[in-house]
Design a protein around this motif. Structure first.
Motif, short mmCIF file in Angstrom:
data_model
loop_
_atom_site.label_atom_id
_atom_site.label_comp_id
_atom_site.label_asym_id
_atom_site.label_seq_id
_atom_site.Cartn_x
_atom_site.Cartn_y
_atom_site.Cartn_z
N LEU A 1 36.11 -51.20 0.97
CA LEU A 1 36.42 -52.48 1.58
C LEU A 1 36.84 -53.43 0.47
CD1 LEU A 1 33.11 -52.90 3.60
CD2 LEU A 1 35.26 -52.15 4.55
N ASP A 2 37.84 -54.22 0.71
CA ASP A 2 38.14 -55.36 -0.14
C ASP A 2 37.59 -56.57 0.60
OD1 ASP A 2 39.42 -53.98 -2.14
OD2 ASP A 2 41.44 -54.37 -1.40
N LEU A 3 36.53 -57.15 0.03
CA LEU A 3 35.82 -58.24 0.68
C LEU A 3 36.19 -59.56 0.02
CD1 LEU A 3 33.56 -58.82 2.81
CD2 LEU A 3 31.94 -58.68 0.89
N ALA A 4 36.60 -60.54 0.84
CA ALA A 4 36.90 -61.87 0.29
C ALA A 4 35.70 -62.33 -0.52
CB ALA A 4 37.20 -62.84 1.42
N SER A 5 36.00 -62.95 -1.66
CA SER A 5 34.91 -63.24 -2.59
C SER A 5 34.86 -64.70 -3.02
CB SER A 5 35.04 -62.37 -3.83
OG SER A 5 36.03 -62.89 -4.69
N GLN A 6 33.80 -64.99 -3.73
CA GLN A 6 33.62 -66.27 -4.39
C GLN A 6 33.87 -66.10 -5.89
OE1 GLN A 6 32.99 -68.82 -2.27
NE2 GLN A 6 33.06 -67.23 -0.71
N LEU A 7 34.52 -65.01 -6.29
CA LEU A 7 34.76 -64.74 -7.70
C LEU A 7 35.79 -65.69 -8.27
CD1 LEU A 7 34.96 -60.83 -7.65
CD2 LEU A 7 33.11 -62.23 -8.57
N PRO A 8 35.66 -66.00 -9.56
CA PRO A 8 36.70 -66.80 -10.22
C PRO A 8 38.05 -66.09 -10.05
CG PRO A 8 34.80 -66.51 -11.66
CD PRO A 8 34.57 -65.63 -10.47
N GLY A 9 39.04 -66.83 -9.67
CA GLY A 9 40.36 -66.24 -9.45
C GLY A 9 40.55 -65.71 -8.04
N GLY A 10 39.48 -65.67 -7.25
CA GLY A 10 39.58 -65.26 -5.86
C GLY A 10 39.82 -63.78 -5.64
N GLU A 11 39.66 -62.96 -6.67
CA GLU A 11 39.84 -61.52 -6.50
C GLU A 11 38.75 -60.98 -5.56
OE1 GLU A 11 39.74 -57.60 -9.34
OE2 GLU A 11 40.74 -59.40 -10.07
N PRO A 12 39.10 -60.04 -4.69
CA PRO A 12 38.08 -59.54 -3.77
C PRO A 12 37.01 -58.73 -4.48
CG PRO A 12 40.11 -58.27 -3.55
CD PRO A 12 40.40 -59.41 -4.49
N VAL A 13 35.86 -58.64 -3.84
CA VAL A 13 34.82 -57.73 -4.28
C VAL A 13 35.16 -56.37 -3.68
CG1 VAL A 13 32.36 -57.12 -4.07
CG2 VAL A 13 33.03 -59.50 -4.45
N LEU A 14 35.17 -55.34 -4.51
CA LEU A 14 35.41 -53.99 -4.02
C LEU A 14 34.07 -53.42 -3.57
CD1 LEU A 14 37.25 -51.48 -3.66
CD2 LEU A 14 36.51 -50.80 -5.96
N VAL A 15 34.01 -52.97 -2.33
CA VAL A 15 32.81 -52.36 -1.78
C VAL A 15 33.13 -50.89 -1.55
CG1 VAL A 15 31.12 -52.39 0.09
CG2 VAL A 15 32.16 -54.55 -0.70
N LEU A 16 32.47 -50.01 -2.28
CA LEU A 16 32.66 -48.57 -2.17
C LEU A 16 31.51 -47.99 -1.37
CD1 LEU A 16 33.97 -45.85 -3.02
CD2 LEU A 16 32.58 -45.98 -5.10
N VAL A 17 31.84 -47.32 -0.28
CA VAL A 17 30.83 -46.72 0.59
C VAL A 17 30.90 -45.21 0.43
CG1 VAL A 17 30.02 -46.46 2.96
CG2 VAL A 17 31.01 -48.64 2.21
N ARG A 18 29.81 -44.62 -0.02
CA ARG A 18 29.74 -43.16 -0.19
C ARG A 18 28.88 -42.61 0.94
NH1 ARG A 18 27.62 -41.52 -5.49
NH2 ARG A 18 28.18 -39.48 -4.68
N GLU A 19 29.56 -42.04 1.91
CA GLU A 19 28.88 -41.50 3.09
C GLU A 19 27.86 -40.43 2.70
OE1 GLU A 19 29.36 -42.48 6.33
OE2 GLU A 19 30.99 -43.86 5.89
N ASP A 20 28.28 -39.49 1.84
CA ASP A 20 27.42 -38.36 1.49
C ASP A 20 26.14 -38.80 0.79
OD1 ASP A 20 29.02 -39.16 -0.67
OD2 ASP A 20 28.94 -37.19 -1.62
N ALA A 21 26.22 -39.84 -0.01
CA ALA A 21 25.05 -40.32 -0.76
C ALA A 21 24.31 -41.43 -0.03
CB ALA A 21 25.48 -40.81 -2.13
N GLY A 22 24.93 -41.99 1.02
CA GLY A 22 24.30 -43.10 1.73
C GLY A 22 24.18 -44.34 0.86
N THR A 23 25.20 -44.60 0.04
CA THR A 23 25.15 -45.74 -0.87
C THR A 23 26.32 -46.68 -0.63
OG1 THR A 23 26.39 -44.60 -2.61
CG2 THR A 23 23.98 -44.44 -2.69
N VAL A 24 26.07 -47.94 -0.98
CA VAL A 24 27.10 -48.98 -0.95
C VAL A 24 27.09 -49.59 -2.35
CG1 VAL A 24 27.85 -51.15 0.07
CG2 VAL A 24 26.70 -49.43 1.49
N THR A 25 28.22 -49.55 -3.03
CA THR A 25 28.33 -50.09 -4.38
C THR A 25 29.38 -51.18 -4.39
OG1 THR A 25 27.76 -47.91 -5.25
CG2 THR A 25 28.66 -49.51 -6.81
N CYS A 26 29.03 -52.32 -4.96
CA CYS A 26 29.91 -53.48 -4.98
C CYS A 26 30.33 -53.77 -6.42
CB CYS A 26 29.19 -54.70 -4.41
SG CYS A 26 28.52 -54.42 -2.76
#
Length: 176
Positions: free
Chosen positions: A27-52
């Motif tokens: 997911l590219d999530l709208a962010s509050q980061l400087p420059g407005g770059e999105p937060v990348l959200v990586l979802v790993r189904e097999d591991a059941g993890t969400v990494t931002c």
């Protein structure tokens, strides 16, 4: 089929605009980061993890890469829920935060194990921690890249910034 990706996207959609790449599981999530770059959200189904991932908007030239890596290592020593990564791809600094959810198979009646509001709040807490850490280290990374502060000096300032802010707040409350 990506049930965890779908659940995370549905849970975050009310909070922020996002774009889903089902093939990549991101997911590219709208962010509050400087420059407005999105937060990348990586979802790993097999591991059941969400990494931002939140990128620090500073290009690191080769001659400063070791100094910035030293800064990241020193700052990481005091971080508990996120970490600072340097150099992947070369010349970049990112903050990474993860959430291990494990398998989230629906219960017998088809309801999700985690209510979407709870899932959204958990993932959003990681996203906000990533964003806050990017902001917290931005000046330090810029200064180390510019050569105006050494990595140990900048790391010290990052580590003590919260304490300094607290002291200022307490001083403002003291009527004497």
């Amino acid at each position: 089929m990506r049930p965890l990706l779908d659940a995370v996207a549905a849970a975050l959609a009310p909070a922020r605009p996002l774009q889903v790449d089902a093939d990549a599981g991101t997911l590219d999530l709208a962010s509050q980061l400087p420059g407005g770059e999105p937060v990348l959200v990586l979802v790993r189904e097999d591991a059941g993890t969400v990494t931002c991932y939140g990128r620090v908007p500073v290009a690191v030239p080769d001659e400063r890469a070791q100094d910035v890596a030293t800064l990241a290592g020193a700052v990481n020593a005091t971080l508990f829920t996120v970490c600072v990564e340097v150099g992947a791809p070369a010349g970049t600094v990112a903050v990474r935060g993860s959430l291990a959810l494990g398998p989230l198979a629906p219960v017998a009646d088809g309801r999700p194990v985690l209510h979407p509001d709870v899932l959204g709040a958990l993932v959003l807490a990681v996203v906000e921690d990533v964003e806050a850490t990017v902001e917290r280290i931005l000046d330090a990374v810029e200064d180390v890249v510019a050569g105006t502060r050494t990595a140990p000096e900048a790391a010290h300032d990052v580590r003590t910034a919260d304490l300094d802010a607290l002291v200022l707040q307490v001083d403002a409350l003291d009527p004497t």
